[in-house]
Design an enzyme around this catalytic site. Structure first.
Site, PDB file in Angstrom:
ATOM      1  N   THR A 186       0.855  -1.186   0.000  1.00 51.96           N
ATOM      2  CA  THR A 186       0.000   0.000   0.000  1.00 51.96           C
ATOM      3  C   THR A 186       0.894   1.240   0.000  1.00 51.96           C
ATOM      4  OG1 THR A 186       0.006   0.051   2.395  1.00 51.96           O
ATOM      5  CG2 THR A 186      -1.772  -1.171   1.362  1.00 51.96           C
ATOM      6  N   GLU A 331      -5.922  -3.336  -1.259  1.00 52.89           N
ATOM      7  CA  GLU A 331      -6.430  -4.454  -0.464  1.00 52.89           C
ATOM      8  C   GLU A 331      -7.580  -5.186  -1.147  1.00 52.89           C
ATOM      9  OE1 GLU A 331      -5.620  -1.487   0.655  1.00 52.89           O
ATOM     10  OE2 GLU A 331      -4.811  -1.530   2.688  1.00 52.89           O
ATOM     11  N   LYS A 438     -13.786  18.493  10.204  1.00 57.90           N
ATOM     12  CA  LYS A 438     -14.799  18.512  11.267  1.00 57.90           C
ATOM     13  C   LYS A 438     -14.991  19.948  11.739  1.00 57.90           C
ATOM     14  CE  LYS A 438     -13.428  13.962  12.683  1.00 57.90           C
ATOM     15  NZ  LYS A 438     -11.959  13.990  12.652  1.00 57.90           N
ATOM     16  N   TRP A 443     -19.414  17.142   9.939  1.00 59.00           N
ATOM     17  CA  TRP A 443     -18.452  16.776   8.899  1.00 59.00           C
ATOM     18  C   TRP A 443     -18.723  17.498   7.586  1.00 59.00           C
ATOM     19  CZ3 TRP A 443     -17.461  10.749   8.993  1.00 59.00           C
ATOM     20  CH2 TRP A 443     -16.885  10.420  10.245  1.00 59.00           C
TER      21      TRP A 443
HETATM   22  P1  AMP Z   1      -4.734   2.518  -3.201  1.00 60.06           P
HETATM   23  O1  AMP Z   1      -4.764   1.324  -2.349  1.00 60.06           O
HETATM   24  O2  AMP Z   1      -3.431   3.227  -3.198  1.00 60.06           O
HETATM   25  O3  AMP Z   1      -5.218   2.201  -4.575  1.00 60.06           O
HETATM   26  O4  AMP Z   1      -5.750   3.583  -2.574  1.00 60.06           O
HETATM   27  C1  AMP Z   1      -7.074   3.247  -2.282  1.00 60.06           C
HETATM   28  C2  AMP Z   1      -7.825   4.486  -1.898  1.00 60.06           C
HETATM   29  O5  AMP Z   1      -7.948   5.388  -2.996  1.00 60.06           O
HETATM   30  C3  AMP Z   1      -9.254   4.224  -1.495  1.00 60.06           C
HETATM   31  O6  AMP Z   1      -9.373   3.755  -0.178  1.00 60.06           O
HETATM   32  C4  AMP Z   1      -9.895   5.596  -1.707  1.00 60.06           C
HETATM   33  O7  AMP Z   1      -9.631   6.454  -0.616  1.00 60.06           O
HETATM   34  C5  AMP Z   1      -9.159   6.114  -2.900  1.00 60.06           C
HETATM   35  N1  AMP Z   1      -9.962   5.903  -4.116  1.00 60.06           N
HETATM   36  C6  AMP Z   1      -9.848   4.946  -5.030  1.00 60.06           C
HETATM   37  N2  AMP Z   1     -10.751   5.100  -6.017  1.00 60.06           N
HETATM   38  C7  AMP Z   1     -11.475   6.196  -5.716  1.00 60.06           C
HETATM   39  C8  AMP Z   1     -12.583   6.888  -6.324  1.00 60.06           C
HETATM   40  N3  AMP Z   1     -13.103   6.503  -7.487  1.00 60.06           N
HETATM   41  N4  AMP Z   1     -13.058   7.965  -5.684  1.00 60.06           N
HETATM   42  C9  AMP Z   1     -12.543   8.400  -4.509  1.00 60.06           C
HETATM   43  N5  AMP Z   1     -11.512   7.799  -3.903  1.00 60.06           N
HETATM   44  C10 AMP Z   1     -10.980   6.712  -4.491  1.00 60.06           C
END
Ligand code: AMP
Length: 542
Positions: A186, A331, A438, A443
């Site tokens: 990650t 994940e 906040k 929120w």
């Molecule tokens: P990663 O594991 O680096 O791909 O990041 C995942 C995170 O990216 C998610 O938990 C979201 O916070 C954000 N994310 C992924 N796709 C979207 C989307 N279409 N809109 C908003 N946030 C997104």
């Protein structure tokens, strides 16, 4: 009583064997680090992937051993996808945009034994090679004529020599489908990155689901260009799904600027692409400035961060390219939800449809989700109640690599995203939980504010973060990058929010900057913005 059907394991090698036997002449086209376009067939991909597998055998690499890559999207990287996982080793795709210290940490944590790299990344790997104590072999993904005369890495292996030493007579092993196939860390804005270890089974099930009509709708008639890197959650699974459906695969290598991408889209008849919003921003700006069109592209998958509605409209109304808005996570392999309309929604007004498509979409079969309040109680699917998004499913993480405690809560994975879900099952992310603002105990969703700001014609990019406030604890602060040659004042920007949101959501101030910091996967680094501007309102005398 057991069913009496064949029990064939779900294996990544089966995707390749299918591509070779049923779509053997389909093409893989790659822009190479060497500068030219390389082109071959799925049959050649399968043959060379078997040579890779045999070369790994010859190195004496055990099943389960980790083979790392630091590479662009290209055919040699694809051969490693199949040769490494197919032969029972674990492909570990490293993100070259990480800080070198983080790379060293990750390689050590994963215990990578082989590291394969594109020539672009030779200086990066040379600088840390001596600290990569688990790596026994460094392989440069090039032919002999592109090997450096001297390298700081002793015994640097030439990829083409390595596989030329093997023929392609090789039977893919019948592995346990639950064995590990690939590994991604990650991006982790806080603490150390965490390893997500996919299995053959989870990967093949994710591949099936991603190709469904209401997901990415992939077929043998598509030419797919993943702009999303093969080191960012396996390019969202496209290297696997292209083989499953027999689609042409076009790999852009290091050419990620608007001009190079547009040339490849047009030259190779690309029908579908995928990437994060920040990449499309560059491409759209180029296409608009040059007065160009997309003659073959029909749809583009946008995810990784919220796709601003203004970008969706630019693609759909300006160029006839359908935007598929998707949400996922490392994940989740990564696909969780996809924003395709339901039957009755097709009769809604364009405006209503846009509002639905701006959401992150509905769960594909294989993923279940819910939203929960702070006490863990499930909240209603009414499009209003917002809580932490939790998921479970066939390709969702159970444990991090070498993780001590299970990340799950009652069998559900807490995503760290805050969302609503409406009665049709469309999920809408309002924020990462650590990014919510906040204000006076209420929120404010930063994504809504950013989407509005991004619709202003003078705004190139916008991010909204919490700034400390003596009365309200936190208030929204808008950080804006103007489009080149455009004028925009604080007052004009704030006036643009009028009538679009509750008045108390309006940002307290606007800061204009030259650039917004992006992380290794193209996401806005809000933690850095908060570090820089968290006290902005107090300094302004709020
Ligand atoms: P990663 O594991 O680096 O791909 O990041 C995942 C995170 O990216 C998610 O938990 C979201 O916070 C954000 N994310 C992924 N796709 C979207 C989307 N279409 N809109 C908003 N946030 C997104």
């Amino acid at each position: 009583m057991h069913g009496l059907m064949m029990n064939r394991p779900l294996l990544i090698s089966a995707l390749l064997t299918h591509a070779e036997r049923h779509h053997g002449t389909q093409q893989v086209v790659s822009r190479r680090v060497e500068g030219d376009l390389h082109r071959y067939s799925f049959a050649a991909l399968a043959s060379r992937s078997r040579q890779v597998a045999k070369a790994l055998d010859a190195m004496g690499l055990e099943k389960g051993a980790r083979v790392a890559t630091v590479a662009w999207n290209g055919y040699r990287h694809l051969e490693l996808y199949y040769g490494v996982s197919g032969s029972g080793r674990v492909l570990h795709t490293l993100n070259p945009r990480l800080h070198p210290d983080q790379l060293v940490w990750i390689v050590d944590h994963a215990q990578d034994q082989v590291l394969c790299l594109d020539k672009t990344f030779l200086p990066l790997v040379e600088a840390v090679a001596a600290r990569l104590s688990t790596v026994r072999h460094f392989v440069l993904m090039a032919d002999r004529s592109h090997m450096p005369e001297a390298s700081k890495i002793p015994g640097l292996v030439c990829y083409e020599d390595l596989i030329a030493g093997q023929d392609d007579a090789y039977d893919w092993p019948e592995l346990d489908e639950n064995s590990a196939s690939s590994l991604c860390y990650t991006s982790g804005t806080t603490g150390n990155p965490k390893g997500v270890l996919y299995s053959h089974r989870s990967t093949v099930l994710h591949t099936f689901a991603s190709a469904l009509p209401d997901a990415l709708n992939l077929s043998a008639r598509d030419a797919i260009l993943p702009v999303v890197p093969m080191f960012h959650v396996n390019a969202w699974g496209l290297p696997y799904s292209a083989c499953m459906v027999g689609a042409k695969l076009v790999l852009p290598g290091p050419g990620l600027d608007g001009k190079s991408l547009h040339e490849l889209f047009e030259g190779e008849g690309v029908t579908l692409s995928a990437g994060v919003p920040t990449v499309w921003q560059g491409l759209l700006a180029y296409v608009q400035a040059q007065g160009l069109k997309f003659s073959s592209m029909k749809r583009t998958v946008i995810g990784g961060s919220a796709c601003p509605p203004a970008m969706m409209q630019a693609f759909e109304q300006g160029y006839g390219v359908q935007v598929i808005h998707a949400w996922g996570m490392t994940e989740l392999s990564p696909i969780g939800t996809v924003g395709t309309l339901k039957g009755y929604q097709q009769a809604l007004s364009a405006e209503q449809q846009q509002a639905i498509k701006a959401k992150q979409g509905r769960g594909v079969f294989g993923i279940d989700m819910k939203i929960a309040d702070e006490a863990g109680r499930e909240l209603p699917w009414d499009g209003k109640a917002s809580g932490e998004l939790m998921v479970r499913g066939y390709w969702v993480i159970d444990q991090y690599l070498k993780g001590q405690a299970s990340p799950l809560v009652d069998g559900w994975f807490p995503t760290g995203d805050v969302a609503t879900i409406d009665a049709d099952g469309f999920m809408n992310i309002t924020d990462r939980s650590k990014d919510v603002i906040k204000s006076g105990g209420e929120w404010i969703g930063s994504i809504d504010l950013e989407n509005i700001a991004m619709a202003h014609p003078a705004v190139a990019m916008a991010a909204c973060v919490a700034a400390r406030h003596p009365k309200w604890d936190e208030r929204p602060l808008l950080i804006v990058v103007k489009k080149p040659g455009h004028e925009l004042s604080r007052e004009q920007m704030l006036a643009f929010f009028e009538g679009k949101i509750a008045r108390w959501w309006t940002p307290d101030d606007v800061v204009f900057v030259d650039a917004i910091p992006l992380g290794a996967t193209g996401k806005v680094q809000k933690n850095r913005l908060r570090d820089q501007f968290g006290d902005h309102l107090i300094r302004q005398g709020a």
